[in-house]
Scaffold this active site. Structure first.
Site, mmCIF file in Angstrom:
data_model
loop_
_atom_site.group_PDB
_atom_site.id
_atom_site.type_symbol
_atom_site.label_atom_id
_atom_site.label_comp_id
_atom_site.label_asym_id
_atom_site.label_seq_id
_atom_site.Cartn_x
_atom_site.Cartn_y
_atom_site.Cartn_z
ATOM 1 C CG ASP A 49 -10.532 -0.861 -7.950
ATOM 2 O OD1 ASP A 49 -10.622 0.363 -8.167
ATOM 3 O OD2 ASP A 49 -10.136 -1.674 -8.819
ATOM 4 C CB SER A 50 -9.978 4.312 -5.446
ATOM 5 O OG SER A 50 -11.359 4.530 -5.224
ATOM 6 C CG ASP A 88 -14.565 -0.267 -9.029
ATOM 7 O OD1 ASP A 88 -15.233 -0.166 -10.074
ATOM 8 O OD2 ASP A 88 -13.727 0.583 -8.674
ATOM 9 C CE LYS A 118 -15.700 1.898 -11.764
ATOM 10 N NZ LYS A 118 -14.342 1.429 -12.148
ATOM 11 C CD GLU A 120 -9.967 -0.978 -13.923
ATOM 12 O OE1 GLU A 120 -8.917 -1.384 -14.487
ATOM 13 O OE2 GLU A 120 -9.960 -0.355 -12.845
ATOM 14 C CD GLU A 186 -9.010 6.569 -14.288
ATOM 15 O OE1 GLU A 186 -8.120 6.923 -13.492
ATOM 16 O OE2 GLU A 186 -9.731 5.579 -14.091
#
Length: 275
Positions: A49-50, A88, A118, A120, A186
């Site tokens: 999602d970056s 993501d 993925k 979080e 991270e």
């Protein structure tokens, strides 16, 4: 050996089995050409999602949508042969309930051809990870600094120092127990990252963590040096494409203004040349 369609594509099971093998090489990608360059060299390609910050100019990842992830994920899939592709889940697509997470994860995999998703979060997302993996959705977890939670974390700060160490370790153990096949660490301290890597049976993928992790991931635009003003501590620039690219653009602009481009070799004659 160059990448061909005959290469065997890696799967989440293959990546999990790399826990005791060679380090897992992971990079982000958002386009077909970039994905194609990774085929011979990378084990996991993450459609992160970056992309919102890297390609769309957003200030953070919170504005990334499902449509954006589907668009870029499908583009990356068209360029890949051997690497496993993870995508993501964007902010707001999985937090409300496990059922919502399943619907959105299924859409991402269906529309992009991704091999896994993925998401979080650690302890708070364990039930969701368990729900997804029980329904054939492979999950890569992401703990430590979770960029989608920057408003509650107070920014992009190192996670797991001092009394916070136990929380991050608990998150790691929770996602493993819930069925994640790997976990991104991270901005976690080196010692804690090594401790987590030794404690888990699933691979750890570090970003600002430790060389002792089972693998590493970077945002491809960061490691290529496409951004000249932004460089986090954990990024090593393996290229200077930003400087090189701006130099090329400047040279092009100068030649256009000087009318030295296009030259005779770049234009077409009025008559077809005789052979």
């Amino acid at each position: 050996m160059s990448a061909t369609a005959k290469q065997v594509a890696l799967t989440p099971s293959n990546i999990r089995d790399m826990k005791t093998g060679d380090p897992i090489v992971t990079l982000t990608a958002y386009t077909t050409p970039m994905a194609q360059m990774m085929n011979d060299h990378v084990d996991v390609v993450l459609v992160g999602d970056s992309v919102g910050m890297v390609l769309h100019g957003l200030p953070d990842t919170l504005g990334v949508t499902m449509d954006m992830m589907c668009l870029h994920g499908a583009a990356v899939r068209r360029g890949l042969t051997r690497p496993m592709m993870v995508i993501d889940m964007p902010f707001g697509s999985y937090e409300e309930s496990p059922a919502e997470a399943f619907r959105n994860a299924a859409r991402l995999m269906r529309e992009t051809g991704a091999d896994a998703v993925k998401l979080e979060g650690g302890v708070t997302m364990a039930d969701t990870i368990r729900f997804l993996t029980a329904r054939s959705i492979p999950v890569m977890a992401h703990i430590g600094l979770t960029p989608q939670a920057i408003n509650t974390l107070g920014g992009y700060k190192v996670q797991g120092r001092g009394e916070d160490r136990a929380r991050v370790m608990a998150d790691a153990k929770a996602v493993e127990e819930a069925g994640a096949f790997s976990v991104v660490l991270e901005k976690t301290p080196e010692g804690l990252s090594d401790e987590i890597t030794k404690a888990l049976s699933i691979p750890t993928i570090g970003i600002g963590a430790s060389a002792g992790c089972d693998g590493q991931v970077l945002v491809v635009d960061d490691m290529l040096g496409l951004f000249t003003a932004f460089k986090p501590k954990f990024v090593k620039r393996f290229g200077t494409l930003g400087v090189d690219g701006e130099g090329a653009i400047k040279a092009y602009a100068n030649e256009v203004r000087a009318r030295s481009f296009p030259g005779p070799e770049h234009v077409f004659a009025d008559e077809v040349p005789k052979k």
